[in-house]
Design a protein around this motif. Structure first.
Motif, PDB file in Angstrom:
ATOM      1  N   ASN A  61       1.031  12.748   1.732  1.00  0.00           N
ATOM      2  CA  ASN A  61       0.137  12.282   0.925  1.00  0.00           C
ATOM      3  C   ASN A  61      -0.012  10.811   0.633  1.00  0.00           C
ATOM      4  OD1 ASN A  61      -0.510  14.920   0.052  1.00  0.00           O
ATOM      5  ND2 ASN A  61       0.562  14.930  -2.129  1.00  0.00           N
ATOM      6  N   ASP A  62       1.060   9.909   1.005  1.00  0.00           N
ATOM      7  CA  ASP A  62       1.024   8.574   1.043  1.00  0.00           C
ATOM      8  C   ASP A  62       0.285   8.313   2.419  1.00  0.00           C
ATOM      9  OD1 ASP A  62       2.186   8.202  -1.241  1.00  0.00           O
ATOM     10  OD2 ASP A  62       4.147   7.542  -0.279  1.00  0.00           O
ATOM     11  N   LEU A  63       0.187   9.038   3.414  1.00  0.00           N
ATOM     12  CA  LEU A  63      -0.641   8.665   4.489  1.00  0.00           C
ATOM     13  C   LEU A  63      -2.038   9.215   4.192  1.00  0.00           C
ATOM     14  CD1 LEU A  63       1.643  10.418   7.545  1.00  0.00           C
ATOM     15  CD2 LEU A  63       1.181   7.918   6.778  1.00  0.00           C
TER      16      LEU A  63
ATOM     17  N   ARG B 128      -4.743   6.511  -4.601  1.00  0.00           N
ATOM     18  CA  ARG B 128      -3.406   6.551  -4.535  1.00  0.00           C
ATOM     19  C   ARG B 128      -2.668   7.735  -5.196  1.00  0.00           C
ATOM     20  NH1 ARG B 128      -0.022   0.951  -5.382  1.00  0.00           N
ATOM     21  NH2 ARG B 128      -0.651   1.004  -3.294  1.00  0.00           N
ATOM     22  N   ASP B 129      -1.862   8.557  -4.885  1.00  0.00           N
ATOM     23  CA  ASP B 129      -1.160   9.589  -5.573  1.00  0.00           C
ATOM     24  C   ASP B 129      -0.383   8.998  -6.612  1.00  0.00           C
ATOM     25  OD1 ASP B 129       0.506   8.456  -3.474  1.00  0.00           O
ATOM     26  OD2 ASP B 129       1.339  10.597  -3.076  1.00  0.00           O
ATOM     27  N   ALA B 130      -0.491   9.847  -7.557  1.00  0.00           N
ATOM     28  CA  ALA B 130       0.281   9.344  -9.021  1.00  0.00           C
ATOM     29  C   ALA B 130       1.360   9.733  -9.302  1.00  0.00           C
ATOM     30  CB  ALA B 130      -0.764   9.540 -10.294  1.00  0.00           C
ATOM     31  N   THR B 131       2.433   9.491  -8.129  1.00  0.00           N
ATOM     32  CA  THR B 131       3.815   9.947  -8.331  1.00  0.00           C
ATOM     33  C   THR B 131       4.681   9.373  -9.315  1.00  0.00           C
ATOM     34  OG1 THR B 131       4.335   8.455  -6.500  1.00  0.00           O
ATOM     35  CG2 THR B 131       3.513  10.818  -5.921  1.00  0.00           C
ATOM     36  N   ARG B 132       5.846   8.651  -9.177  1.00  0.00           N
ATOM     37  CA  ARG B 132       6.580   8.264  -9.898  1.00  0.00           C
ATOM     38  C   ARG B 132       6.018   7.128 -10.914  1.00  0.00           C
ATOM     39  NH1 ARG B 132      11.524   5.491  -7.206  1.00  0.00           N
ATOM     40  NH2 ARG B 132       9.731   5.437  -5.649  1.00  0.00           N
TER      41      ARG B 132
ATOM     42  N   GLU C  60       0.881  -1.124  -0.063  1.00  0.00           N
ATOM     43  CA  GLU C  60      -0.173  -0.022  -0.084  1.00  0.00           C
ATOM     44  C   GLU C  60       0.857   1.109   0.013  1.00  0.00           C
ATOM     45  OE1 GLU C  60      -3.136  -0.557  -0.477  1.00  0.00           O
ATOM     46  OE2 GLU C  60      -3.624  -2.352   0.969  1.00  0.00           O
ATOM     47  N   ASP C  61       0.355   2.488  -0.119  1.00  0.00           N
ATOM     48  CA  ASP C  61       0.984   3.589  -0.055  1.00  0.00           C
ATOM     49  C   ASP C  61       1.640   3.780   1.275  1.00  0.00           C
ATOM     50  OD1 ASP C  61       0.816   4.631  -2.617  1.00  0.00           O
ATOM     51  OD2 ASP C  61      -0.438   6.125  -2.237  1.00  0.00           O
ATOM     52  N   ALA C  62       1.013   3.397   2.310  1.00  0.00           N
ATOM     53  CA  ALA C  62       1.540   3.525   3.582  1.00  0.00           C
ATOM     54  C   ALA C  62       1.197   2.062   4.410  1.00  0.00           C
ATOM     55  CB  ALA C  62       0.786   4.478   4.488  1.00  0.00           C
TER      56      ALA C  62
HETATM   57 MG    MG Z   1       2.191   7.300  -3.008  1.00  0.00          MG
END
Ligand code: MG
Length: 331
Positions: free
Chosen positions: A75-77, A213-217, A36-38
């Motif tokens: 943001n991941d949290l 989910r934040d669309a980072t890398r 997961e993101d976190a």
């Molecule tokens: Mg993320």
């Protein structure tokens, strides 16, 4: 492959393989494998995550490494339905780095922490000889209080609706242009911003959230492919519904980038139940940070573990997990 290449940090295919075959294999445990993101810990009450920041240039249009280092972790949290609370901050500084620049970065961090209602409670400072690191690297680790349970990349199911919170690819495109010293358009800047204030409103409105989910890398392409694989579903996306600014389109055409693979730092993908999709969209559009939100697709049984991009002309193609070197040091 005997040594690490830049592709191993791309947020896509090679990065994923390195994590699975090395880190997951040796560190294996149930929490880590949720991917997961976190991580969800403390009997489901807490979210816990870490991120390192190596962006170059340190100061860019729309933010700097300090702002990014708080947004990234908070943001991941937030993407796990958690209110960011306590962060640690570790810096690795190159000898000779200007203290005034460092203070500017620390003040950006302070400002962004306030937006999240979070505080730095522990830290570490290392200075290395000139040339041992490029100016400044920052690591932040954060703990958040989960306010909405059950959000998971493994929780998507048939008919869920996929929403994007804003126009995609702005962070990756603008960092690339600044790094290359290309003056392209004054309107293009990073989307770097804290997402907890938006997520808090979604939770307060009692939206039936499946995943965020934040669309980072690796961008939107990475998020959708990760969800399709982890939830064993097909995601079908209407290509023309995905908001892409004129500037990002221009950069992509000129330089051959794929907007779906470009990084974002304040744009996220949301999966909600079909019945709550109109309400979620209306709410997002009422908030400045997500005023460009769009419903872009849905979960189907079409091609399990695949993402299908459909064009207005009735044709379609698979949107693959990004691979290759992409753009290093964008976060
Ligand atoms: Mg993320």
């Amino acid at each position: 492959m005997k040594s690490i290449t830049l592709a191993h940090g791309n947020g896509g295919e090679e990065n994923g393989r390195l994590i699975e075959e090395l880190f997951y294999r040796h560190f294996q445990n149930k929490i880590l494998h949720q991917a997961e993101d976190a991580a969800v810990i403390g009997k489901g009450a807490l979210a816990f995550t870490t991120d390192s920041f190596t962006v170059t240039p340190l100061f860019f249009k729309g933010g700097d490494i300090g702002k990014l280092s708080i947004c990234g972790t908070c943001n991941d949290l937030a993407m796990m339905g958690a209110k960011p609370k306590y962060l640690t901050c570790a810096v690795i500084i190159e000898e000779g780095f200007e203290i005034s620049a460092l203070e500017k970065i620390v003040l950006s961090m302070k400002y962004e922490l306030e937006k999240n209602g979070a505080i730095i409670v522990s830290g570490d400072t290392k200075v290395v000889p000139k040339g041992s690191v490029d100016k400044l690297f920052i690591n932040t680790t954060g703990i958040g209080e989960i306010r909405y349970k059950g959000i998971s990349a493994n929780a998507l199911s048939l008919d869920d609706v996929i929403i994007v919170s804003g126009s995609i690819g702005r962070h990756g495109a603008s960092i690339f242009l600044e790094r290359e010293g290309m003056e392209f358009s004054t309107a293009l800047e990073s989307d770097c911003r804290s997402l907890w204030p938006v997520v808090e409103k979604l939770i307060e409105a009692d939206i039936d959230i499946k995943a965020m989910r934040d669309a980072t890398r690796g961008g939107v392409a990475a998020v959708l492919n990760e969800w399709a694989r982890q939830s064993d579903i097909c995601i079908e996306v209407e290509e023309e519904k995905v908001p892409i600014s004129r500037e990002v389109k221009g950069v992509c055409e000129l330089l051959g980038f794929e907007a779906f693979s470009l990084a974002n730092e304040g744009t996220f993908i949301l999966a909600v139940s079909a019945q709550d999709a109109p309400k979620a969209l209306e709410l997002l559009r009422s908030i400045e940070a997500s005023s460009m939100a769009e419903i872009i697709g849905e979960v189907t049984t079409g091609y399990p573990q695949k993402v299908l991009l459909k064009t207005p002309y009735g044709t379609s193609r698979f949107l693959e997990l990004p691979s290759g070197e992409l753009l290093p040091r964008i976060c």
